[in-house]
Write a protein that holds these residues in place. Structure first.
Motif, PDB file in Angstrom:
ATOM      1  N   CYS A   1      -0.641  -0.854  10.124  1.00 50.80           N
ATOM      2  CA  CYS A   1      -1.447  -0.206   9.225  1.00 50.80           C
ATOM      3  C   CYS A   1      -2.640  -0.164  10.525  1.00 50.80           C
ATOM      4  CB  CYS A   1      -1.784  -0.727   8.055  1.00 50.80           C
ATOM      5  SG  CYS A   1      -0.569  -0.502   6.368  1.00 50.80           S
ATOM      6  N   ILE A   2      -3.057  -1.854  11.062  1.00 49.13           N
ATOM      7  CA  ILE A   2      -4.342  -1.458  12.279  1.00 49.13           C
ATOM      8  C   ILE A   2      -4.075  -0.037  13.498  1.00 49.13           C
ATOM      9  CG2 ILE A   2      -5.993  -2.606  13.528  1.00 49.13           C
ATOM     10  CD1 ILE A   2      -5.442  -5.436  11.941  1.00 49.13           C
ATOM     11  N   LEU A   3      -2.600  -0.257  13.511  1.00 48.53           N
ATOM     12  CA  LEU A   3      -2.891   0.948  14.279  1.00 48.53           C
ATOM     13  C   LEU A   3      -2.586   2.075  14.080  1.00 48.53           C
ATOM     14  CD1 LEU A   3      -0.490  -1.313  17.280  1.00 48.53           C
ATOM     15  CD2 LEU A   3      -3.005  -0.930  17.243  1.00 48.53           C
ATOM     16  N   LYS A   4      -1.952   2.347  12.988  1.00 51.08           N
ATOM     17  CA  LYS A   4      -1.253   3.734  12.857  1.00 51.08           C
ATOM     18  C   LYS A   4      -2.250   4.221  12.105  1.00 51.08           C
ATOM     19  CE  LYS A   4       2.160   6.310  10.397  1.00 51.08           C
ATOM     20  NZ  LYS A   4       2.393   7.178  11.938  1.00 51.08           N
ATOM     21  N   PHE A   5      -3.557   3.594  11.324  1.00 50.95           N
ATOM     22  CA  PHE A   5      -3.881   4.339  10.442  1.00 50.95           C
ATOM     23  C   PHE A   5      -5.857   4.166  10.660  1.00 50.95           C
ATOM     24  CE2 PHE A   5       0.006   3.158   7.821  1.00 50.95           C
ATOM     25  CZ  PHE A   5      -0.266   5.131   7.213  1.00 50.95           C
ATOM     26  N   ARG A   6      -5.552   3.396  12.299  1.00 52.04           N
ATOM     27  CA  ARG A   6      -7.147   3.646  12.482  1.00 52.04           C
ATOM     28  C   ARG A   6      -8.190   4.105  12.158  1.00 52.04           C
ATOM     29  NH1 ARG A   6      -3.769   2.996  17.135  1.00 52.04           N
ATOM     30  NH2 ARG A   6      -4.967   4.491  18.733  1.00 52.04           N
ATOM     31  N   ALA A   7      -9.415   4.553  12.202  1.00 50.07           N
ATOM     32  CA  ALA A   7     -10.169   6.009  11.816  1.00 50.07           C
ATOM     33  C   ALA A   7      -9.611   7.321  13.616  1.00 50.07           C
ATOM     34  CB  ALA A   7     -11.668   5.268  12.048  1.00 50.07           C
ATOM     35  N   SER A   8      -9.667   6.347  14.492  1.00 49.38           N
ATOM     36  CA  SER A   8      -9.598   7.837  15.524  1.00 49.38           C
ATOM     37  C   SER A   8      -7.967   8.096  15.821  1.00 49.38           C
ATOM     38  CB  SER A   8     -10.058   6.491  17.254  1.00 49.38           C
ATOM     39  OG  SER A   8      -8.451   5.067  16.810  1.00 49.38           O
ATOM     40  N   VAL A   9      -7.109   7.774  15.146  1.00 46.79           N
ATOM     41  CA  VAL A   9      -5.621   7.838  15.362  1.00 46.79           C
ATOM     42  C   VAL A   9      -6.082   9.573  13.326  1.00 46.79           C
ATOM     43  CG1 VAL A   9      -3.882   7.725  14.888  1.00 46.79           C
ATOM     44  CG2 VAL A   9      -5.193   6.225  16.561  1.00 46.79           C
ATOM     45  N   SER A  10      -6.059   8.389  12.865  1.00 45.13           N
ATOM     46  CA  SER A  10      -6.360   8.910  10.995  1.00 45.13           C
ATOM     47  C   SER A  10      -7.414   9.277  10.746  1.00 45.13           C
ATOM     48  CB  SER A  10      -4.681   8.051   9.664  1.00 45.13           C
ATOM     49  OG  SER A  10      -4.816   8.975   9.364  1.00 45.13           O
ATOM     50  N   PRO A  11      -8.192  10.124  10.751  1.00 45.35           N
ATOM     51  CA  PRO A  11      -9.802  10.858  10.658  1.00 45.35           C
ATOM     52  C   PRO A  11      -9.741  11.067   9.210  1.00 45.35           C
ATOM     53  CG  PRO A  11      -9.135  12.392  12.084  1.00 45.35           C
ATOM     54  CD  PRO A  11      -7.900  11.036  11.767  1.00 45.35           C
ATOM     55  N   VAL A  12      -8.108  11.234   8.429  1.00 45.99           N
ATOM     56  CA  VAL A  12      -8.341  11.554   7.371  1.00 45.99           C
ATOM     57  C   VAL A  12      -6.902  10.568   6.669  1.00 45.99           C
ATOM     58  CG1 VAL A  12      -7.709  13.448   5.224  1.00 45.99           C
ATOM     59  CG2 VAL A  12      -8.722  14.207   7.408  1.00 45.99           C
ATOM     60  N   PRO A  13      -7.951   9.809   5.595  1.00 43.53           N
ATOM     61  CA  PRO A  13      -7.096   8.635   5.040  1.00 43.53           C
ATOM     62  C   PRO A  13      -5.799   9.158   4.474  1.00 43.53           C
ATOM     63  CG  PRO A  13      -9.581   8.901   4.328  1.00 43.53           C
ATOM     64  CD  PRO A  13      -9.293   9.711   5.697  1.00 43.53           C
ATOM     65  N   SER A  14      -4.939   8.929   4.002  1.00 37.31           N
ATOM     66  CA  SER A  14      -3.533   9.507   3.219  1.00 37.31           C
ATOM     67  C   SER A  14      -4.450   9.125   1.835  1.00 37.31           C
ATOM     68  CB  SER A  14      -2.759   8.880   3.562  1.00 37.31           C
ATOM     69  OG  SER A  14      -1.726   9.342   2.399  1.00 37.31           O
ATOM     70  N   ARG A  15      -4.311  10.315   0.641  1.00 37.94           N
ATOM     71  CA  ARG A  15      -4.470   9.315  -0.853  1.00 37.94           C
ATOM     72  C   ARG A  15      -2.684   9.416  -1.387  1.00 37.94           C
ATOM     73  NH1 ARG A  15      -9.102  12.053  -2.178  1.00 37.94           N
ATOM     74  NH2 ARG A  15     -10.221  13.675  -0.398  1.00 37.94           N
ATOM     75  N   THR A  16      -2.088   8.829  -0.386  1.00 39.21           N
ATOM     76  CA  THR A  16      -0.895   8.150  -1.452  1.00 39.21           C
ATOM     77  C   THR A  16      -1.630   7.240  -2.247  1.00 39.21           C
ATOM     78  OG1 THR A  16       0.339   9.304   0.639  1.00 39.21           O
ATOM     79  CG2 THR A  16       1.287   7.620  -1.252  1.00 39.21           C
ATOM     80  N   SER A  17      -0.894   7.219  -3.664  1.00 40.96           N
ATOM     81  CA  SER A  17      -1.112   6.346  -4.653  1.00 40.96           C
ATOM     82  C   SER A  17      -0.344   5.512  -5.109  1.00 40.96           C
ATOM     83  CB  SER A  17      -2.259   6.877  -5.820  1.00 40.96           C
ATOM     84  OG  SER A  17      -1.591   8.174  -6.136  1.00 40.96           O
ATOM     85  N   HIS A  18       1.329   6.341  -4.993  1.00 44.70           N
ATOM     86  CA  HIS A  18       2.566   5.761  -6.054  1.00 44.70           C
ATOM     87  C   HIS A  18       3.046   5.762  -4.974  1.00 44.70           C
ATOM     88  CE1 HIS A  18       5.272   4.314  -9.908  1.00 44.70           C
ATOM     89  NE2 HIS A  18       5.030   5.524  -9.247  1.00 44.70           N
ATOM     90  N   ASN A  19       4.634   5.131  -5.081  1.00 44.80           N
ATOM     91  CA  ASN A  19       5.398   4.896  -4.758  1.00 44.80           C
ATOM     92  C   ASN A  19       6.563   3.766  -5.774  1.00 44.80           C
ATOM     93  OD1 ASN A  19       7.878   4.254  -2.922  1.00 44.80           O
ATOM     94  ND2 ASN A  19       6.972   5.939  -1.370  1.00 44.80           N
ATOM     95  N   THR A  20       7.424   4.549  -6.107  1.00 47.37           N
ATOM     96  CA  THR A  20       8.076   3.805  -7.008  1.00 47.37           C
ATOM     97  C   THR A  20       8.893   2.519  -6.175  1.00 47.37           C
ATOM     98  OG1 THR A  20       8.288   5.536  -8.435  1.00 47.37           O
ATOM     99  CG2 THR A  20      10.143   3.972  -8.439  1.00 47.37           C
ATOM    100  N   LEU A  21       9.707   3.256  -5.066  1.00 42.39           N
ATOM    101  CA  LEU A  21      10.870   2.132  -4.497  1.00 42.39           C
ATOM    102  C   LEU A  21      10.132   1.021  -4.105  1.00 42.39           C
ATOM    103  CD1 LEU A  21      13.633   1.336  -2.968  1.00 42.39           C
ATOM    104  CD2 LEU A  21      12.719   3.352  -1.177  1.00 42.39           C
ATOM    105  N   ILE A  22       8.741   1.380  -3.517  1.00 43.06           N
ATOM    106  CA  ILE A  22       8.180   0.328  -2.706  1.00 43.06           C
ATOM    107  C   ILE A  22       7.548  -1.074  -3.788  1.00 43.06           C
ATOM    108  CG2 ILE A  22       5.873  -0.105  -1.318  1.00 43.06           C
ATOM    109  CD1 ILE A  22       6.168   1.859   0.471  1.00 43.06           C
ATOM    110  N   GLU A  23       7.618  -0.392  -4.683  1.00 44.68           N
ATOM    111  CA  GLU A  23       6.261  -1.263  -6.069  1.00 44.68           C
ATOM    112  C   GLU A  23       8.030  -2.225  -6.538  1.00 44.68           C
ATOM    113  OE1 GLU A  23       4.757   1.202  -9.000  1.00 44.68           O
ATOM    114  OE2 GLU A  23       3.089   2.030  -7.724  1.00 44.68           O
ATOM    115  N   VAL A  24       8.634  -1.291  -6.398  1.00 44.70           N
ATOM    116  CA  VAL A  24      10.438  -2.364  -6.845  1.00 44.70           C
ATOM    117  C   VAL A  24      10.804  -3.069  -6.318  1.00 44.70           C
ATOM    118  CG1 VAL A  24      12.203  -2.184  -7.564  1.00 44.70           C
ATOM    119  CG2 VAL A  24      11.109  -0.055  -9.024  1.00 44.70           C
TER     120      VAL A  24
END
Length: 288
Positions: A68-91
């Motif tokens: 998460c630190i490497l893939k979603f840092r500001a320099s690589v991903s300036p626009v944050p993902s708006r994903t808020s739900h994933n059924t498989l991951i939650e299960v």
């Protein structure tokens, strides 16, 4: 499988500690002291068993954090993902921990049951009463034997014949050890006179609080002769660190001889027992 692994661990512990006359804490020690009871072998097995869950989980969480630190840092991903739900991951995130907890709970409950279920009737009953900051021991026999056990002062080492600091270490050695016969089911009734203390012997896998006005019960069956050290494991006051427990496990013959002499001359009985044990160890060492 659990009993098999416990037996294997026991064999390793026996060979590893075969040359050690006394079980005690060691500098930079990261593992348990050698087990000399079946319960302690089960405790050691359970500790190893839980590591198979703890280590992968720790590494997995560390990987997720690094990812998460490497893939979603500001320099690589300036626009944050708006994903808020994933059924498989939650299960998976819900079912996975439940399964892991069940795998831990079942052997844990089995071990807890074994700790409170002696496999046979006790042949020897002792009473350990904690004081600030020493122990009173009482052998509950036809003719009661009682004595006090306190930390051994450096000035008293020579008179007690306990100058060997490897065998009688500073802050762990006592003036009067608790003496029990080997391979004998022993019940210990634990209480206190002032504040809450705790009776703990790592090599035996026993630990229980000593509570004023209450008697707690533990048991052990030591399978190897030697001198074993523990300490009060409850914060009981300014001298909490100076309240050791020492148990000497000897043969039936040595125990009976010591007990007969201790009823009239405890210091003399202790010295005679120490001399006999030391002579026995020297003979064994010469044979090797």
């Amino acid at each position: 499988m659990r009993k098999f692994l416990a037996s294997a661990a026991a064999a390793v512990a026996v060979f590893a500690g075969a040359s050690a006359h006394a079980a005690q804490p060691q500098p930079w020690e990261m593992t348990f002291q050698p087990a000399v009871t079946d319960i302690m072998r089960q405790v050691t097995w359970f500790e190893h068993y839980t590591l198979w869950f703890i280590v992968p989980i720790t590494l997995f969480v560390l990987f997720l954090l690094a990812y998460c630190i490497l893939k979603f840092r500001a320099s690589v991903s300036p626009v944050p993902s708006r994903t808020s739900h994933n059924t498989l991951i939650e299960v998976i995130w819900t079912v996975g921990p439940v399964v892991i907890l069940l795998c831990l709970a079942i052997p844990s409950f089995q071990l807890l049951t074994a700790q409170y279920t002696p496999p046979e009737e006790a042949k020897l009953t002792l009473k350990a009463t904690a004081n600030q900051w020493n122990w009173d021991y009482e052998y509950q026999l036809d003719k009661t034997l009682s004595f006090n056990s306190a930390i051994l002062q450096d000035a008293d080492r020579a008179a007690a014949g306990k100058e060997d600091r490897k065998l009688y270490p500073r802050l762990l050695a006592v003036d009067n050890e608790l003496v029990v016969p080997v391979n004998t089911m022993t019940r210990v009734l634990v209480t206190a006179t002032d504040v809450i203390h705790a009776f703990a012997m790592p090599s035996f896998g026993v630990k229980t609080d000593a509570v004023p006005g209450r008697i707690n019960e533990i048991w052990f069956k030591a399978e190897k002769e030697g001198l074993y050290y523990g300490q009060c494991s409850e914060l009981c006051g300014k001298d909490h660190a100076f309240m050791p427990i020492a148990i000497r496990v000897v043969s039936d013959a040595q125990y009976n001889t010591w007990l007969a002499a201790a009823k009239t001359d405890l210091p003399g009985a202790n010295k005679a027992l120490m001399a006999e044990v030391d002579a026995q160890d020297k003979v064994a060492a010469a044979g090797n």
